[in-house]
Design an enzyme around this catalytic site. Sequence first.
Site, short mmCIF file in Angstrom:
data_model
loop_
_atom_site.label_atom_id
_atom_site.label_comp_id
_atom_site.label_asym_id
_atom_site.label_seq_id
_atom_site.Cartn_x
_atom_site.Cartn_y
_atom_site.Cartn_z
N GLU A 19 -39.70 -32.42 -32.23
CA GLU A 19 -38.24 -32.45 -32.13
C GLU A 19 -37.67 -33.84 -32.31
O GLU A 19 -36.62 -34.01 -32.92
CB GLU A 19 -37.80 -31.87 -30.78
CG GLU A 19 -37.95 -30.36 -30.65
CD GLU A 19 -39.37 -29.90 -30.48
OE1 GLU A 19 -40.24 -30.75 -30.18
OE2 GLU A 19 -39.65 -28.70 -30.64
N PHE B 56 -35.13 -23.80 -29.30
CA PHE B 56 -34.41 -23.39 -28.09
C PHE B 56 -33.84 -24.67 -27.50
O PHE B 56 -34.45 -25.73 -27.62
CB PHE B 56 -35.36 -22.75 -27.06
CG PHE B 56 -35.86 -21.39 -27.43
CD1 PHE B 56 -35.28 -20.25 -26.88
CD2 PHE B 56 -36.89 -21.23 -28.34
CE1 PHE B 56 -35.74 -18.98 -27.22
CE2 PHE B 56 -37.36 -19.97 -28.69
CZ PHE B 56 -36.79 -18.84 -28.13
N HIS C 250 -37.04 -21.34 -21.92
CA HIS C 250 -36.36 -20.69 -23.04
C HIS C 250 -34.94 -20.24 -22.68
O HIS C 250 -34.30 -19.56 -23.48
CB HIS C 250 -37.15 -19.45 -23.50
CG HIS C 250 -38.38 -19.76 -24.29
ND1 HIS C 250 -39.52 -20.27 -23.71
CD2 HIS C 250 -38.67 -19.62 -25.61
CE1 HIS C 250 -40.45 -20.43 -24.65
NE2 HIS C 250 -39.97 -20.05 -25.80
C1 LIG Z 1 -41.34 -28.60 -27.58
C2 LIG Z 1 -41.38 -27.21 -28.10
N1 LIG Z 1 -40.89 -26.93 -29.32
C3 LIG Z 1 -40.91 -25.68 -29.81
C4 LIG Z 1 -41.46 -24.66 -29.09
C5 LIG Z 1 -41.50 -23.23 -29.65
N2 LIG Z 1 -42.89 -22.90 -29.98
C6 LIG Z 1 -43.69 -22.26 -29.11
S1 LIG Z 1 -45.27 -22.15 -29.64
C7 LIG Z 1 -44.89 -22.93 -31.08
C8 LIG Z 1 -45.97 -23.16 -32.10
C9 LIG Z 1 -47.17 -23.79 -31.50
O1 LIG Z 1 -48.16 -23.96 -32.46
P1 LIG Z 1 -49.58 -24.50 -32.08
O2 LIG Z 1 -49.45 -25.78 -31.34
O3 LIG Z 1 -50.40 -24.52 -33.30
O4 LIG Z 1 -50.16 -23.47 -31.03
P2 LIG Z 1 -50.47 -21.92 -31.28
O5 LIG Z 1 -49.21 -21.19 -30.97
O6 LIG Z 1 -50.90 -21.76 -32.69
O7 LIG Z 1 -51.54 -21.61 -30.31
C10 LIG Z 1 -43.54 -23.27 -31.13
C11 LIG Z 1 -42.89 -23.96 -32.25
C12 LIG Z 1 -41.95 -24.97 -27.81
N3 LIG Z 1 -42.48 -24.04 -27.01
N4 LIG Z 1 -41.92 -26.24 -27.36
#
Ligand SMILES: Cc1ncc(C[n+]2csc(CCOP(=O)(O)OP(=O)(O)O)c2C)c(N)n1
Lengths: 357, 357, 327, 327
Positions: free
Chosen positions: D62, D85, D131
């Site tokens: 972000e 979010f 969220h």
């Molecule tokens: C700081 C933040 N930004 C965005 C999100 C929304 N979000 C939740 S999981 C995710 C993707 C995560 O990807 P990864 O780190 O590869 O983990 P995976 O879900 O593949 O296990 C996102 C963008 C969040 N939870 N926290």
Amino acid sequence: MPKSIVYEARTERLEILDLEGKVDLELMPEVDQELALKLYRHMIRMRAYDSKALRLQRQGRMGTWPPSLGQEAVQAAVGMAMDEKDWLIPSFREPGTMIAHGVPAHLIYAHWAGDERGACYPENIRCFPPAVPVGSQWQHGAGVGLSLKLRKERAAAVVFGGDGSTSEGDFHEGLNAAGVFKANTVFVIQNNQWAISVPLSHQTAAETLAQKAHAYGVPGIQVDGNDVFAMTLVAREALERARSGGGPTLIEAVTYRLGDHTTADDASRYRDEAEVSYWEKRDPIRRLRLYLESEGLWDEAQEEDFVAEVNRWVDEQVEAFESMAPADPASIFDDMYSELPSRLVEQRELLLEEVSR
Amino acid sequence: MPKSIVYEARTERLEILDLEGKVDLELMPEVDQELALKLYRHMIRMRAYDSKALRLQRQGRMGTWPPSLGQEAVQAAVGMAMDEKDWLIPSFREPGTMIAHGVPAHLIYAHWAGDERGACYPENIRCFPPAVPVGSQWQHGAGVGLSLKLRKERAAAVVFGGDGSTSEGDFHEGLNAAGVFKANTVFVIQNNQWAISVPLSHQTAAETLAQKAHAYGVPGIQVDGNDVFAMTLVAREALERARSGGGPTLIEAVTYRLGDHTTADDASRYRDEAEVSYWEKRDPIRRLRLYLESEGLWDEAQEEDFVAEVNRWVDEQVEAFESMAPADPASIFDDMYSELPSRLVEQRELLLEEVSR
Amino acid sequence: MSAQKLSIAQAVRDAMRDEMRLDPTVLVLGEDVGVDGGVFRATEGLIEEFGAERVIDTPLAESGIIGLSVGLAATGFRPVAEMQFMGFVYPAINQIFSHAARMRNRTRGRLSTPMVIRMPYGGGIHPPEHHSESYEALFLHTPGLKVLVPSNPYDAKGLLISAIRSGDTVAFMEPKRIYRAFREEVPDGAYTVPMGKAAIAREGSDCSLLAWGAMTRVCLDAAEALSAEGVSAEVVDLRSLNPLDRETIFESVSKTGRAVIVHEAPRTAGFGAELAADISEHLLLELLAPVRRVCGWDTVFPLSKLEKHYLPNRGRILSAVRSTMEF
Amino acid sequence: MSAQKLSIAQAVRDAMRDEMRLDPTVLVLGEDVGVDGGVFRATEGLIEEFGAERVIDTPLAESGIIGLSVGLAATGFRPVAEMQFMGFVYPAINQIFSHAARMRNRTRGRLSTPMVIRMPYGGGIHPPEHHSESYEALFLHTPGLKVLVPSNPYDAKGLLISAIRSGDTVAFMEPKRIYRAFREEVPDGAYTVPMGKAAIAREGSDCSLLAWGAMTRVCLDAAEALSAEGVSAEVVDLRSLNPLDRETIFESVSKTGRAVIVHEAPRTAGFGAELAADISEHLLLELLAPVRRVCGWDTVFPLSKLEKHYLPNRGRILSAVRSTMEF
Ligand SMILES: Cc1ncc(C[n+]2csc(CCOP(=O)(O)OP(=O)(O)O)c2C)c(N)n1
Ligand SMILES: Cc1ncc(C[n+]2csc(CCOP(=O)(O)OP(=O)(O)O)c2C)c(N)n1
Ligand SMILES: [Mg+2]
Ligand SMILES: [Mg+2]
């Protein structure tokens, strides 16, 4: 292939000009003597400009000042290698690059003397204001590099930061994004060994800062930052890569902050004289002068003339910023928004009333 | 030495168990058959536990659930390699490690069903709650590792994150700090190739995630994360290094998210069936079962019995969390502070009044 | 107990030193807090006495400092983390607001993060950009954090020790403008000043001035000037913004019927708004005049040349009180 | 102009699409905004129409998204950045507050950062932790940012287009709870709804209900219930929190003599405090009752099982209005 090597990496370091002013002609077959003189003059000018700021500060005519003593070669080489169309995104210790890139020197004085107009550069100068929140500028460099790429401009963004700033998360996010987007960005670390009182060894366990580029799939190189020729070569190559769409480069310029962190600091609290003298021997100006003298390009008489000229120039800069009309108190409201919300119009009137009383 | 090499690095990858279930005995001379069975059972259990959560979600009995389908080997291997005294700092997709480390399975259900009591684990279980702000947990891993080191405990902190989470600045700051402090930390990336809809190639230009360790002077290794033996070996080595004061390790476990990102996602919008089937062939459970069968350690009858047992266990977990007494509405005020400020006491009373109406 | 004359900066240092002597789980960490003794010398001498394992120079990374502290605190340490200036706390906001502030509640008490985040704040020292900010409103709006702001050496030491012992995450704001402005008697050894208690810095009957930190002294100065005009101003030094001593505030305003709130942060949605809203709601019928706020403007904190036009000063407070008296 | 029935999410998408058609400097960037069309489908179809150079899937960072946007905006683009979010905006706070909000002022107009930061906010969808948050107070306290919060599809499209054109950094908060709750007529093609203008969502004469976003609809519902009790409530949908339409607010409260402010964020130092303080200061003599606030509690936003006990609801609004009427 149960145990295999999935990545192999090396990080190179470039040096061309040795401590005695000798140049490695294999690495730099044609030393541009014109440029060598230009660089030398700029470095001398910057040293005078910097030490004047320190004197002004002691006299109460300047705010906190971050000295550049010892770091002139990095700043000059990058500044001179840049084109007018390149964007400069400084940290807070690059007056030498800013001025080479066209920022009026008296404005930088004005800024550090506490006047916002000092960050309002002429319109055609492609330069961001200094970034005081350490590390926050790295991403701007990535963003500007992406901007230039999207517009298909043959230009680069050059962003500076200190060794300490590589520890901030924004360094990581900036480098990573630039790698992904192949942004037209050159990242320059002025590794001056210290972040206020914290030495590089406490900043990271990595042996070099240049190797951090491996984390981003970006080329990285270490360079003797007190060697203005090596700096020039590396900066040119990185700028050319960026301008031509070849993506970003991370340059670690190894140098040393010979002075205090700022005028608010006392470096003797945390570091040895021995270290300082070790680096004084590596003074970038001294090395370049030895070269120029050995080539018959410079002598004591020229030095004297030039120093006199520089002193006049520095005095003009002081005069220029000190003769600026006092800033209008109400100007703190100016440019808060593209048009002032009514609440601020009200506050502005209150202030004007107060001032006129 | 005008042009020199200041850093040289390689990143290795380990695989032991091939797609047909054959083990490379040079790398793993003594496969612990007991452990192999334990791992297999845990992975089967976890797959059932996970798919039950998806069914519950569809029935409105569970909140958003992040499935672990295909990632069981990483989670099981690390969980089984950990000691009771090690701390686990999960991201949000490691129920398999949490449960192996002693977190009651029904609490994890309760948490994702929307009950804070689901993150109140028994006192002796050394585990953080899931971290939903992506990447923010990496530094906790560094901090807990430093904590263990300062206390001279022979224990490690194990912190998990996804491939996407390596792009956050906190990853950088966490790894860098752990490197500087030689913290007792094992960093495990579950590289499941996707961060919601963003493939790894858009996440970073680095060829591997393991090579990011070079930025921090920390050992890094890539491992086939669907190979439970390779994972076990690598996890053990890293844990041992951490516990004995040898400092942190970064492990990139290459795996694949066979399911959707969460129950709120539809992966078919952004990825090919072909890719999914490629990875289905690399299913970690299938590979281990082939090994066990070839060694005569497992057969269809055992599988049937065990699946029945697992289903009972899963039902018990559902029963356990669904039979928890409803949470007291006023409990949203509990534990906001060590003692409730008067303003909150007031608000709590207002809520109780409202509820009793 | 014997006592010494100390500045606020020295009192802060003594608080850490005395508490570290008593509690081996107390650690100090931050940028330049070790060998350098802190850029304001507020940790001077600590590394010499307690060593580099308890007085930790960290990499230059605020999110990292708080992230490490969360890990340390949740596993039994009591970190006292320094943000070099409050203007540089933003990179750590995610760790403070998403984690430190919530850990206890979201684990229903299983884990907690007892830690202090020390932050020199506020204007008046003519520094470069980002060195003069006051962000208390952000911390006060975020559930789960305590916020303390001493205005004198005695409170600085006593409140900081309370903060370290409190069991919660405490934002501890230090008025750098008066770090060394004066010295007062401070007892040797550890003692506490309770959180949640305001102090009546000067008694009065016509109008209540509510302030904290460096603004308390500006209010005292204004109160002195007002007394020459025949207006008796009461100065309430809030000290503890969360927990907040609403009783003392309400009592004072009930008595005077008038309130002027003074803070350095921008006016809009500053903590002054909360105080004014709260007072206006609870004491509507007792108010003889509207509650006024004297605050920073809704602008970026200006550089030094114009700084004096930004910060609340005696003149502005006098005008506000007069308009209140004349209402 | 013809029109279609659209949800808020669709109206948001149309705003970006229509403005991108008109202005080639408008870019969309964020996590999952490209191929996936956004986790709420608010950028659906954009990458197909405008390509991956104008609809950019960024790495998961972000601070990086906003940092890139600062660089893009200062050099001529108009980025529309998405935070997935609002609960995940904290890592970007330094870039937003230290840079985007200040660039124009600190360079005295030389550089500026025209950009929109879109953030789905608020509760009501039963998601995991982090969220459901509403952080508008932080943005409103920080000088240099505009803050808009539509409550219906027409405003969503028109305000977003105003935001993109505004020249400033705009926090654009989207009430995800009602993203798809209903559809309304939305004109085809680009049009603007002016910033700084509140809307009277329902006229009334006894009490003013001030709200924004999803809470506007809860207030409308409460107003309906109140009318059955013989209380005529006026609902003011603020829409634009900065610039703020204080005239409409003051007019409404002058007329009714009573005000109840409703927001989802925690009460303490929320934006409701600013409104209450401002109204109480300016209309003290016209107020028939204290200004009341109906807000989220000063706690962490609870997980789904207890969420309904956190969010302001009709019952709480009715109680507040009744206590105001009976004062
Ligand atoms: C700081 C933040 N930004 C965005 C999100 C929304 N979000 C939740 S999981 C995710 C993707 C995560 O990807 P990864 O780190 O590869 O983990 P995976 O879900 O593949 O296990 C996102 C963008 C969040 N939870 N926290
Ligand atoms: C985010 C942030 N944290 C702390 C500071 C205070 N500070 C100013 S400069 C500095 C050290 C910077 O070190 P380095 O990046 O090596 O640059 P140098 O000063 O050596 O040029 C610190 C800690 C700051 N300005 N911003
Ligand atoms: Mg440095
Ligand atoms: Mg992933």
